[in-house]
Design a protein around this motif. Structure first.
Motif, PDB file in Angstrom:
ATOM      1  N   ASP A 193      64.206 -35.962  15.844  1.00 28.18           N
ATOM      2  CA  ASP A 193      63.097 -36.411  16.682  1.00 28.18           C
ATOM      3  C   ASP A 193      63.491 -36.442  18.162  1.00 28.18           C
ATOM      4  OD1 ASP A 193      61.541 -36.682  14.450  1.00 28.18           O
ATOM      5  OD2 ASP A 193      61.818 -38.855  14.280  1.00 28.18           O
ATOM      6  N   THR A 194      64.727 -36.865  18.443  1.00 29.25           N
ATOM      7  CA  THR A 194      65.212 -36.895  19.823  1.00 29.25           C
ATOM      8  C   THR A 194      65.298 -35.478  20.388  1.00 29.25           C
ATOM      9  OG1 THR A 194      66.470 -38.895  19.343  1.00 29.25           O
ATOM     10  CG2 THR A 194      67.087 -37.691  21.312  1.00 29.25           C
ATOM     11  N   TYR A 195      65.820 -34.563  19.593  1.00 29.41           N
ATOM     12  CA  TYR A 195      65.924 -33.165  20.020  1.00 29.41           C
ATOM     13  C   TYR A 195      64.532 -32.577  20.312  1.00 29.41           C
ATOM     14  CZ  TYR A 195      66.705 -28.139  19.719  1.00 29.41           C
ATOM     15  OH  TYR A 195      66.725 -26.794  19.976  1.00 29.41           O
ATOM     16  N   ARG A 196      63.598 -32.829  19.428  1.00 33.97           N
ATOM     17  CA  ARG A 196      62.234 -32.322  19.633  1.00 33.97           C
ATOM     18  C   ARG A 196      61.600 -32.919  20.879  1.00 33.97           C
ATOM     19  NH1 ARG A 196      59.945 -32.844  13.491  1.00 33.97           N
ATOM     20  NH2 ARG A 196      61.012 -31.015  12.641  1.00 33.97           N
ATOM     21  N   LEU A 227      63.118 -34.058  23.567  1.00 35.88           N
ATOM     22  CA  LEU A 227      63.743 -33.489  24.754  1.00 35.88           C
ATOM     23  C   LEU A 227      63.246 -32.071  25.020  1.00 35.88           C
ATOM     24  CD1 LEU A 227      67.410 -34.801  24.375  1.00 35.88           C
ATOM     25  CD2 LEU A 227      65.666 -35.568  25.981  1.00 35.88           C
ATOM     26  N   ARG A 228      63.066 -31.283  23.968  1.00 40.25           N
ATOM     27  CA  ARG A 228      62.577 -29.906  24.128  1.00 40.25           C
ATOM     28  C   ARG A 228      61.141 -29.871  24.641  1.00 40.25           C
ATOM     29  NH1 ARG A 228      65.191 -25.043  22.028  1.00 40.25           N
ATOM     30  NH2 ARG A 228      63.046 -24.408  22.278  1.00 40.25           N
ATOM     31  N   LEU A 229      60.343 -30.865  24.231  1.00 40.00           N
ATOM     32  CA  LEU A 229      58.943 -30.900  24.647  1.00 40.00           C
ATOM     33  C   LEU A 229      58.727 -31.698  25.931  1.00 40.00           C
ATOM     34  CD1 LEU A 229      57.310 -31.486  21.151  1.00 40.00           C
ATOM     35  CD2 LEU A 229      57.389 -29.356  22.456  1.00 40.00           C
ATOM     36  N   GLY A 230      59.799 -32.284  26.474  1.00 39.33           N
ATOM     37  CA  GLY A 230      59.688 -33.057  27.700  1.00 39.33           C
ATOM     38  C   GLY A 230      59.064 -34.422  27.496  1.00 39.33           C
ATOM     39  N   GLU A 231      59.169 -34.960  26.313  1.00 35.90           N
ATOM     40  CA  GLU A 231      58.608 -36.281  26.004  1.00 35.90           C
ATOM     41  C   GLU A 231      59.704 -37.332  26.023  1.00 35.90           C
ATOM     42  OE1 GLU A 231      56.847 -35.758  22.209  1.00 35.90           O
ATOM     43  OE2 GLU A 231      55.229 -34.473  22.954  1.00 35.90           O
TER      44      GLU A 231
END
Length: 72
Positions: A10-13, A15-19
């Protein structure tokens, strides 16, 4: 999948989405327990039961009381 692996994913996702990254598992456990305790006390008062000391009172009924003047 463990809770740690899910958190990392969830953290990786995020960061990738800028959230914003989600909070770590267990970060709000104390707050949840306090709110649960307050709700339980509130429901006890509304139901007309004592709000505090119920466990100690129940245990005192089950456990034998020491007799005055008795030695161990």
């Amino acid at each position: 999948m463990s809770i740690t692996q899910q958190h990392l994913l969830d953290t990786y996702r995020a960061l990738r989405l800028g959230e914003i990254a989600p909070p770590a598992p267990g970060a709000h456990d104390r707050q949840v327990v306090r709110e649960w305790r307050a709700d339980r006390r509130f429901r006890a008062v509304v139901a007309g039961r004592p709000a505090q000391g119920r466990i100690r009172r129940a245990l005192s009924r089950w456990l034998p009381h020491p007799r005055p003047g008795a030695t161990r």
